[in-house]
Enzyme design. Sequence first.
Site, PDB file in Angstrom:
ATOM      1  N   ASP A  62      16.646 -14.034  23.726  1.00  0.00           N
ATOM      2  CA  ASP A  62      17.791 -13.011  23.465  1.00  0.00           C
ATOM      3  C   ASP A  62      19.052 -13.694  24.145  1.00  0.00           C
ATOM      4  O   ASP A  62      19.163 -13.942  25.180  1.00  0.00           O
ATOM      5  CB  ASP A  62      17.343 -11.794  23.863  1.00  0.00           C
ATOM      6  CG  ASP A  62      18.334 -10.429  23.325  1.00  0.00           C
ATOM      7  OD1 ASP A  62      17.653  -9.800  22.593  1.00  0.00           O
ATOM      8  OD2 ASP A  62      19.446 -10.419  23.447  1.00  0.00           O
ATOM      9  N   HIS A 107      11.736 -12.213   6.057  1.00  0.00           N
ATOM     10  CA  HIS A 107      12.779 -11.091   6.565  1.00  0.00           C
ATOM     11  C   HIS A 107      12.033  -9.918   5.950  1.00  0.00           C
ATOM     12  O   HIS A 107      11.656  -9.547   4.768  1.00  0.00           O
ATOM     13  CB  HIS A 107      13.997 -11.268   5.543  1.00  0.00           C
ATOM     14  CG  HIS A 107      15.030 -10.268   5.867  1.00  0.00           C
ATOM     15  ND1 HIS A 107      15.861 -10.265   6.863  1.00  0.00           N
ATOM     16  CD2 HIS A 107      15.109  -8.975   5.358  1.00  0.00           C
ATOM     17  CE1 HIS A 107      16.384  -9.189   7.011  1.00  0.00           C
ATOM     18  NE2 HIS A 107      16.033  -8.406   5.814  1.00  0.00           N
ATOM     19  N   HIS A 127      11.510  -7.421  15.019  1.00  0.00           N
ATOM     20  CA  HIS A 127      11.422  -7.989  16.073  1.00  0.00           C
ATOM     21  C   HIS A 127      10.842  -7.434  17.204  1.00  0.00           C
ATOM     22  O   HIS A 127      11.156  -6.187  17.600  1.00  0.00           O
ATOM     23  CB  HIS A 127      12.889  -8.703  16.608  1.00  0.00           C
ATOM     24  CG  HIS A 127      13.881  -7.860  16.725  1.00  0.00           C
ATOM     25  ND1 HIS A 127      14.535  -7.149  15.712  1.00  0.00           N
ATOM     26  CD2 HIS A 127      14.523  -7.180  17.709  1.00  0.00           C
ATOM     27  CE1 HIS A 127      15.651  -6.262  16.110  1.00  0.00           C
ATOM     28  NE2 HIS A 127      15.342  -6.333  17.396  1.00  0.00           N
TER      29      HIS A 127
END
Length: 143
Positions: free
Chosen positions: A34, A50, A104
Site C-alpha cells: 500500500d 476489474h 482489494h
Amino acid sequence: MFGQEQGCVFCRIVRGEAEASLVHEDDLVTAFLDINPGTPGHVLVVPRRHVAGLGELEDAEAARLMLVGRSVLGALRGGAVRCEGVNLFLADGEAAGQEVGHAHLHVFPRFAGDGFALHGDWTRFPPRAELDALAARLRAALG
Ligand code: AMP
Ligand code: ZN
C-alpha cells in the site's frame, strides 16, 4: 463514477502501467505494498480482473484472494517486518469506506502499540431474541 474500470489505478498496476512494489503475481491476483500504509508492510491483494465488489468475483478469484492473503500473512509473521499479529480488512462499498473501486483485501501486520484502530459502536449487547430473529432473516437470505 465509483467502481468504473476506466482510469482504475489498480488495473494499471495489474497491467504493469503504474508504479507498484509487487509482492506476488499469479493468473488471478496481484499483491503489492500500500502506498500509504496503516502499518509498515501493509499489503493489498487485488483480483487481476476489474470488479468493484467482492460479490462480483468468481469463486476461484475470491478463493485465491483469501489464499494469497493467508500466504502474505505467513510471510509477514515469518519475520519480513515487525509483526506480532495480522488484521485482514476488506471495505465493500463506499459506505464501508472503500475508496478505490477495484476490490482489494488489506493485510495489516500488527504489533503492540502500533496505533492502528478500527472504530465502531460496540456498546450494545442485543437480547438473544433480537439476535435469533436477525439470524433467521440472514439464513433465509442465504438460502
Ligand atoms: P480502501 O479505502 O479500502 O479503498 O483502500 C484503498 C487503499 O489503496 C488505500 O490504503 C490507499 O493507500 C491504497 N492505494 C491507493 N492508490 C494506490 C497505489 N497507486 N498504490 C498502492 N496503494 C494505493
Ligand atoms: Zn480496476
